[in-house]
Design a protein around this motif. Structure first.
Motif, PDB file in Angstrom:
ATOM      1  N   SER A  49       0.865  -1.182   0.000  1.00  0.00           N
ATOM      2  CA  SER A  49       0.000   0.000   0.000  1.00  0.00           C
ATOM      3  C   SER A  49       0.898   1.227   0.000  1.00  0.00           C
ATOM      4  O   SER A  49       2.125   1.124   0.106  1.00  0.00           O
ATOM      5  N   THR A  50       0.289   2.388  -0.104  1.00  0.00           N
ATOM      6  CA  THR A  50       1.058   3.632  -0.167  1.00  0.00           C
ATOM      7  C   THR A  50       1.921   3.815   1.073  1.00  0.00           C
ATOM      8  O   THR A  50       1.467   3.614   2.201  1.00  0.00           O
ATOM      9  N   VAL A  51       3.173   4.211   0.861  1.00  0.00           N
ATOM     10  CA  VAL A  51       4.056   4.598   1.956  1.00  0.00           C
ATOM     11  C   VAL A  51       3.893   6.103   2.174  1.00  0.00           C
ATOM     12  O   VAL A  51       4.161   6.896   1.268  1.00  0.00           O
ATOM     13  N   SER A  77      -2.931  -2.007  -3.943  1.00  0.00           N
ATOM     14  CA  SER A  77      -4.314  -1.578  -4.118  1.00  0.00           C
ATOM     15  C   SER A  77      -4.667  -1.483  -5.593  1.00  0.00           C
ATOM     16  O   SER A  77      -3.890  -0.979  -6.394  1.00  0.00           O
ATOM     17  N   PRO A  78      -5.842  -1.996  -5.999  1.00  0.00           N
ATOM     18  CA  PRO A  78      -6.228  -1.920  -7.403  1.00  0.00           C
ATOM     19  C   PRO A  78      -6.554  -0.509  -7.882  1.00  0.00           C
ATOM     20  O   PRO A  78      -6.722  -0.291  -9.073  1.00  0.00           O
ATOM     21  N   ASP A  79      -6.656   0.436  -6.970  1.00  0.00           N
ATOM     22  CA  ASP A  79      -6.998   1.805  -7.331  1.00  0.00           C
ATOM     23  C   ASP A  79      -5.734   2.528  -7.802  1.00  0.00           C
ATOM     24  O   ASP A  79      -4.829   2.785  -7.009  1.00  0.00           O
ATOM     25  N   PRO A  80      -5.635   2.862  -9.095  1.00  0.00           N
ATOM     26  CA  PRO A  80      -4.420   3.503  -9.584  1.00  0.00           C
ATOM     27  C   PRO A  80      -4.218   4.908  -9.041  1.00  0.00           C
ATOM     28  O   PRO A  80      -3.156   5.490  -9.227  1.00  0.00           O
ATOM     29  N   ALA A  81      -5.233   5.454  -8.345  1.00  0.00           N
ATOM     30  CA  ALA A  81      -5.071   6.777  -7.756  1.00  0.00           C
ATOM     31  C   ALA A  81      -4.147   6.746  -6.542  1.00  0.00           C
ATOM     32  O   ALA A  81      -3.701   7.790  -6.073  1.00  0.00           O
TER      33      ALA A  81
END
Length: 289
Positions: A49-51, A77-81
Motif C-alpha cells: 500500500s502507499t508509503v 491496491s487496485p486503485d491507480p489513484a
C-alpha cells in the motif's frame, strides 16, 4: 538513524520476495520522524500500500540504483489513484521533508511492448504534497512476464495511463528536486501520460538537472494552474520511432502549461526527430497564463 531492515524487520527480496515490507517501513517512519532519519538499505523492499512520509521527515536510501521501494505485482491496491510513495503536506521551507538516493518502482505484469491495465493499473510513483527537498530519485517499472522463471527488469519508467510519474500537487507543495531520473519507452498505441505533473501549486518548485526521456504522446512536464515553476538544465529526449513519419510512438513534447504563471526553463538539452504536428507534441506549449 533508523534502519528499516535492522530496526524494524523489513526484508529485501533476496530474503523474502513475497512479504509486505511497507508495514515495517511505515512503522519506522511513524516512529522515527521527525527526530531521526530513516535509512533504506541495499535491496528491493516490496510494499502493499502507499508509503506515507510524514512532514519534516528525512528518508535516504543506499543509492538510486540499489535501494528500491517497489510494489508487488497483484498485491497493491487496485486503485491507480494510490501513489507508491506520498510525501505528506506540512513542514516549511526551513524544515522540509527530505528524500534521496532511492529507486521507486512498480511491478507490472506483461512485457515491454504490451501490458494488461486490468492486471496492473499504473499509478503515480512519487506524490509530493508538502515542501520538500528530493535528490537522486530514479523511477522505473519491473516487468513480470507470466510463464517465465524470473522477472524481466527494465530500468525505464513507463506511464501508459494518463497519470504522472512524479506528481507535485496542492497549495502546500513546493521545493527543490535534484537529479530526478525519469524515463519512458515507446509503446505503439499507448495513451501516454506525463513524467512530472505540477498541479494547483503556488510555492516555488525548482527542478535541477532532471532527465526526462522517451515519452510517447504527451508533454513530459505538465503544469496546470500553478505558479513559480522553474526547470534548470533539463534534459529531454524523444521516444524511439520518432524518425518514422506517422509513427504512433513518436516524441512527446517537453512542457505544457495551462493557466500558469512565472514558468521558466534555464538551459538544458533536447533530442528530437520528426515532430508530430499535433498539439500534444509541441516542444513548448502554453495557454491561458
Amino acid at each position: 538513524v533508523v534502519d528499516v531492515a535492522r530496526d524494524f524487520g523489513a526484508t529485501p527480496a533476496w530474503v523474502n520476495a513475497t512479504d509486505d515490507d511497507g508495514l515495517a517501513i511505515q512503522a519506522a517512519l511513524s516512529s522515527a520522524c521527525p527526530k531521526h532519519a530513516v535509512f533504506i538499505p541495499h535491496g528491493v523492499f516490496h510494499v502493499g500500500s502507499t508509503v506515507w512520509v510524514p512532514p519534516g521527515c528525512s528518508v535516504f536510501g543506499a543509492g538510486k540504483h540499489v535501494a528500491t521501494v517497489s510494489t508487488l505485482a497483484g498485491a497493491f491496491s487496485p486503485d491507480p489513484a494510490h501513489p507508491v510513495v506520498s510525501l505528506q503536506a506540512g513542514g516549511t521551507a526551513a524544515t522540509p521533508t527530505f528524500v534521496s538516493d532511492l529507486v521507486i518502482q512498480e511491478q507490472v505484469v506483461g512485457n515491454e511492448r504490451k501490458i494488461d491495465p486490468a492486471a496492473a493499473p499504473l499509478r503515480t510513483l512519487l506524490e509530493v504534497r508538502g515542501q520538500v527537498v528530493v535528490r537522486d530519485i530514479r523511477t522505473c517499472r519491473d516487468y513480470v512476464s507470466p510463464g517465465l522463471s524470473r522477472s524481466i527488469a527494465h530500468t525505464l519508467s513507463m506511464v501508459f495511463a494518463p497519470a504522472s510519474t512524479v506528481s507535485i500537487v496542492g497549495a502546500a507543495a513546493g521545493g527543490r528536486f535534484f537529479g530526478l531520473s525519469l524515463d519512458h519507452v515507446a509503446v505503439p498505441g499507448a495513451p501516454g501520460g506525463s513524467l512530472v505533473a505540477v498541479n494547483n501549486t503556488g510555492l516555488p518548485v525548482h527542478l535541477y538537472q532532471c532527465s526526462a526521456e522517451h515519452l510517447v504522446t504527451r508533454a513530459m512536464v505538465v503544469i496546470f494552474r500553478s505558479a513559480n515553476v522553474h526547470l534548470h538544465a533539463f534534459k529531454f529526449e524523444s521516444a524511439g520511432g520518432e524518425n518514422t513519419p506517422g509513427s504512433s510512438d513518436g516524441s512527446g513534447g517537453l512542457l505544457a502549461a495551462h493557466g500558469s504563471h512565472n514558468v521558466s526553463v534555464f538551459g538544458g538539452s533536447g533530442n528530437y526527430g520528426i515532430m508530430d504536428p499535433s498539439l500534444s507534441r509541441d516542444i513548448f506549449f502554453s495557454w491561458g497564463g
